[in-house]
Motif scaffolding. Structure first.
Motif, PDB file in Angstrom:
ATOM      1  N   HIS A 272      -0.872  -5.708   3.127  1.00 40.21           N
ATOM      2  CA  HIS A 272      -1.160  -5.557   4.555  1.00 40.21           C
ATOM      3  C   HIS A 272       0.101  -5.720   5.387  1.00 40.21           C
ATOM      4  O   HIS A 272       0.221  -5.158   6.483  1.00 40.21           O
ATOM      5  N   ARG A 273       1.084  -6.445   4.841  1.00 42.23           N
ATOM      6  CA  ARG A 273       2.339  -6.647   5.580  1.00 42.23           C
ATOM      7  C   ARG A 273       3.094  -5.339   5.797  1.00 42.23           C
ATOM      8  O   ARG A 273       3.996  -5.267   6.635  1.00 42.23           O
ATOM      9  N   MET A 274       2.741  -4.276   5.011  1.00 40.21           N
ATOM     10  CA  MET A 274       3.435  -3.005   5.147  1.00 40.21           C
ATOM     11  C   MET A 274       2.960  -2.222   6.365  1.00 40.21           C
ATOM     12  O   MET A 274       3.564  -1.208   6.732  1.00 40.21           O
ATOM     13  N   ALA A 275       1.889  -2.674   7.003  1.00 43.14           N
ATOM     14  CA  ALA A 275       1.313  -1.925   8.118  1.00 43.14           C
ATOM     15  C   ALA A 275       2.310  -1.750   9.260  1.00 43.14           C
ATOM     16  O   ALA A 275       2.465  -0.657   9.806  1.00 43.14           O
ATOM     17  N   GLN A 276       2.986  -2.832   9.634  1.00 43.17           N
ATOM     18  CA  GLN A 276       3.922  -2.749  10.748  1.00 43.17           C
ATOM     19  C   GLN A 276       5.127  -1.879  10.411  1.00 43.17           C
ATOM     20  O   GLN A 276       5.623  -1.137  11.264  1.00 43.17           O
ATOM     21  N   ARG A 277       5.596  -1.944   9.161  1.00 46.53           N
ATOM     22  CA  ARG A 277       6.710  -1.077   8.780  1.00 46.53           C
ATOM     23  C   ARG A 277       6.287   0.391   8.866  1.00 46.53           C
ATOM     24  O   ARG A 277       7.051   1.241   9.328  1.00 46.53           O
ATOM     25  N   ALA A 278       5.068   0.685   8.417  1.00 46.84           N
ATOM     26  CA  ALA A 278       4.582   2.062   8.483  1.00 46.84           C
ATOM     27  C   ALA A 278       4.464   2.526   9.929  1.00 46.84           C
ATOM     28  O   ALA A 278       4.818   3.658  10.264  1.00 46.84           O
ATOM     29  N   ALA A 279       3.967   1.638  10.792  1.00 48.25           N
ATOM     30  CA  ALA A 279       3.818   2.000  12.207  1.00 48.25           C
ATOM     31  C   ALA A 279       5.171   2.317  12.846  1.00 48.25           C
ATOM     32  O   ALA A 279       5.260   3.162  13.742  1.00 48.25           O
ATOM     33  N   ARG A 280       6.231   1.656  12.372  1.00 50.25           N
ATOM     34  CA  ARG A 280       7.564   1.950  12.895  1.00 50.25           C
ATOM     35  C   ARG A 280       8.139   3.227  12.295  1.00 50.25           C
ATOM     36  O   ARG A 280       8.884   3.955  12.958  1.00 50.25           O
ATOM     37  N   ALA A 281       7.793   3.507  11.040  1.00 48.20           N
ATOM     38  CA  ALA A 281       8.382   4.660  10.349  1.00 48.20           C
ATOM     39  C   ALA A 281       7.824   5.983  10.852  1.00 48.20           C
ATOM     40  O   ALA A 281       8.582   6.937  11.072  1.00 48.20           O
ATOM     41  N   PHE A 282       6.515   6.064  11.024  1.00 46.29           N
ATOM     42  CA  PHE A 282       5.908   7.307  11.493  1.00 46.29           C
ATOM     43  C   PHE A 282       6.087   7.383  13.003  1.00 46.29           C
ATOM     44  O   PHE A 282       5.593   6.535  13.746  1.00 46.29           O
ATOM     45  N   ARG A 283       6.773   8.406  13.464  1.00 50.19           N
ATOM     46  CA  ARG A 283       7.238   8.442  14.852  1.00 50.19           C
ATOM     47  C   ARG A 283       6.114   8.515  15.873  1.00 50.19           C
ATOM     48  O   ARG A 283       6.248   8.031  16.995  1.00 50.19           O
ATOM     49  N   ASP A 284       4.992   9.141  15.541  1.00 50.18           N
ATOM     50  CA  ASP A 284       3.873   9.284  16.481  1.00 50.18           C
ATOM     51  C   ASP A 284       2.644   8.705  15.811  1.00 50.18           C
ATOM     52  O   ASP A 284       1.804   9.432  15.285  1.00 50.18           O
ATOM     53  N   SER A 285       2.564   7.373  15.787  1.00 45.67           N
ATOM     54  CA  SER A 285       1.517   6.727  14.991  1.00 45.67           C
ATOM     55  C   SER A 285       0.710   5.729  15.804  1.00 45.67           C
ATOM     56  O   SER A 285       1.157   5.232  16.840  1.00 45.67           O
ATOM     57  N   ARG A 286      -0.467   5.453  15.301  1.00 46.89           N
ATOM     58  CA  ARG A 286      -1.322   4.381  15.792  1.00 46.89           C
ATOM     59  C   ARG A 286      -1.855   3.644  14.577  1.00 46.89           C
ATOM     60  O   ARG A 286      -2.011   4.228  13.505  1.00 46.89           O
ATOM     61  N   LEU A 287      -2.106   2.369  14.745  1.00 47.25           N
ATOM     62  CA  LEU A 287      -2.452   1.511  13.614  1.00 47.25           C
ATOM     63  C   LEU A 287      -3.826   0.892  13.788  1.00 47.25           C
ATOM     64  O   LEU A 287      -4.124   0.331  14.847  1.00 47.25           O
ATOM     65  N   LEU A 288      -4.641   1.011  12.751  1.00 47.80           N
ATOM     66  CA  LEU A 288      -5.949   0.358  12.699  1.00 47.80           C
ATOM     67  C   LEU A 288      -5.923  -0.637  11.536  1.00 47.80           C
ATOM     68  O   LEU A 288      -5.717  -0.241  10.390  1.00 47.80           O
ATOM     69  N   THR A 289      -6.103  -1.905  11.834  1.00 47.78           N
ATOM     70  CA  THR A 289      -6.169  -2.917  10.788  1.00 47.78           C
ATOM     71  C   THR A 289      -7.588  -3.472  10.730  1.00 47.78           C
ATOM     72  O   THR A 289      -8.178  -3.809  11.754  1.00 47.78           O
ATOM     73  N   LEU A 290      -8.109  -3.564   9.526  1.00 47.02           N
ATOM     74  CA  LEU A 290      -9.467  -4.052   9.294  1.00 47.02           C
ATOM     75  C   LEU A 290      -9.369  -5.306   8.435  1.00 47.02           C
ATOM     76  O   LEU A 290      -9.154  -5.219   7.219  1.00 47.02           O
ATOM     77  N   PRO A 291      -9.509  -6.481   9.028  1.00 46.10           N
ATOM     78  CA  PRO A 291      -9.264  -7.746   8.314  1.00 46.10           C
ATOM     79  C   PRO A 291     -10.100  -7.926   7.052  1.00 46.10           C
ATOM     80  O   PRO A 291      -9.628  -8.534   6.083  1.00 46.10           O
ATOM     81  N   ASP A 292     -11.326  -7.402   7.031  1.00 41.86           N
ATOM     82  CA  ASP A 292     -12.207  -7.626   5.891  1.00 41.86           C
ATOM     83  C   ASP A 292     -12.210  -6.485   4.881  1.00 41.86           C
ATOM     84  O   ASP A 292     -12.901  -6.549   3.874  1.00 41.86           O
ATOM     85  N   ALA A 293     -11.458  -5.433   5.155  1.00 42.58           N
ATOM     86  CA  ALA A 293     -11.454  -4.270   4.270  1.00 42.58           C
ATOM     87  C   ALA A 293     -10.475  -4.451   3.124  1.00 42.58           C
ATOM     88  O   ALA A 293      -9.487  -5.182   3.227  1.00 42.58           O
ATOM     89  N   GLY A 294     -10.759  -3.760   2.029  1.00 43.50           N
ATOM     90  CA  GLY A 294      -9.853  -3.741   0.895  1.00 43.50           C
ATOM     91  C   GLY A 294      -9.022  -2.470   0.892  1.00 43.50           C
ATOM     92  O   GLY A 294      -8.527  -2.034   1.927  1.00 43.50           O
ATOM     93  N   HIS A 295      -8.918  -1.848  -0.279  1.00 47.75           N
ATOM     94  CA  HIS A 295      -8.026  -0.713  -0.483  1.00 47.75           C
ATOM     95  C   HIS A 295      -8.637   0.617  -0.074  1.00 47.75           C
ATOM     96  O   HIS A 295      -7.926   1.600   0.073  1.00 47.75           O
TER      97      HIS A 295
END
Length: 340
Positions: A272-295
């Motif tokens: 899950h720690r990779m979410a913020q890196r991905a949000a920075r890498a993709f230039r036009d991105s939005r992030l949805l995090t689901l605390p209880d979800a798995g893979h």
């Protein structure tokens, strides 16, 4: 990077007959025969004619069925189809035995080019997320939007729970594992996979569990099942080591399409720690995090993922079919045939 080992499966003419994949009500299966590969595609009739196309790409060990919960929630927005990557689901192995991320991306590109369905709303989960990232980077003309659920992008510190999956890439490990688990029933195997991939395995319905067991029994009859798993796992590991312009993070930075990133707080395979890196890498991105979800958030929380995709579309100005922006043309590589 492609494996240089020759394919270790019998030719298609001597493959055993196994039960057909079970389709969810309202779904249709068809095959697309392309040079070197045959792809099976799962689709649903769109709510109306003229909807923009979408393509869904599954992860390691999965199939097009992994999208059966999400697809009907979006059939009023897109004309969707889900692909069985070569060697998975109902798709036979590729003729060249190439299960690398680039090989799978090449298969997706060949299908989109041959079907003239692009540009599509492209979805990818896990391995399929890495494949979709590569497709969007090297062929921006084929992708309208990109939705990635727990994409398998390189991690420096891999989660301990993901190590056994990575070990599948080591020569001999899968053969040893298959011998050690020879007596395991399909039901036991599905419970193990469910515990690994779901944040809460209790969210699997009894019908979904039965379908998964039936599918596991079918897969275990295929002589190329473990070979496809091993080579695809090796393909992910190899992709993690590639640098330069072909590195997945570098390619993520090249993606022009509006991107929705979905990460699960209980994901045991992609940190899950990779979410913020991905949000920075993709230039036009939005992030949805689901605390209880798995893979596999699209299977656990399909309504939430569908809502996020609807919001992405609502905020995105869609170009007309066939329209290509100047930026996409300028960024497009000269060789579009290899998928990376």
């Amino acid at each position: 990077m492609s494996s240089t080992e020759p394919p270790s499966v019998p030719p298609a003419t001597v493959l055993p007959k196994v039960a057909a994949v079970r389709g969810t009500e309202g779904e249709r299966l068809r095959q697309a025969h392309l040079p070197g590969i045959t792809l099976t595609l799962r689709s649903r009739p769109p709510a109306r004619e003229g909807l923009p196309p979408a393509l869904y790409v599954h992860g390691l060990g999965g199939s097009s069925q992994n999208w059966s919960a999400l697809m009907p929630l979006l059939d009023d927005l897109v004309d969707g189809e889900a692909v069985d990557l070569p060697g998975f689901g109902e798709s036979p192995p590729p003729d060249d035995g190439d299960y690398s991320v680039t090989g799978h991306a090449r298969a997706v590109i060949r299908h989109l080019d041959a079907s003239a369905r692009g540009p599509v709303h492209l979805f990818g989960n896990s391995l399929g997320g890495a494949v979709a990232t590569r497709v969007a980077a090297v062929r921006p003309d084929l992708v309208r939007t990109l939705t990635l659920v727990s994409p398998a992008l390189p991690e420096i510190r891999v989660q301990r729970s993901a190590v056994p999956t990575g070990l599948m890439a080591v020569p001999g490990v899968v053969s040893l594992f298959s011998r050690l688990t020879r007596e395991w029933t399909a039901e036991e195997r599905v419970r193990g996979v469910t515990a690994l991939c779901y944040g809460d395995p209790a969210r699997v319905t009894p019908e979904g569990f039965r379908n998964a067991v039936d599918e596991m029994e079918r897969r275990l009859q295929l002589p190329y099942f473990w070979d496809a798993m091993t080579r695809s796992a090796r393909g992910i590991v190899n992709a993690y080591t590639v640098g330069g312009q072909h590195g997945l993070w570098r390619q993520a930075e090249r993606v022009l399409a509006p991107t929705l990133l979905v990460y699960g707080g209980r994901d045991q395979l992609v940190g899950h720690r990779m979410a913020q890196r991905a949000a920075r890498a993709f230039r036009d991105s939005r992030l949805l995090t689901l605390p209880d979800a798995g893979h596999v958030a699209m299977m656990e929380y399909p309504e939430t993922v569908a809502t996020a995709f609807r919001e992405l579309l609502a905020d995105t100005r869609e170009p007309a079919a066939g329209e290509r922006t100047e930026a996409a043309v300028a960024d497009e590589p000269a060789d579009q045939s290899t998928g990376g």
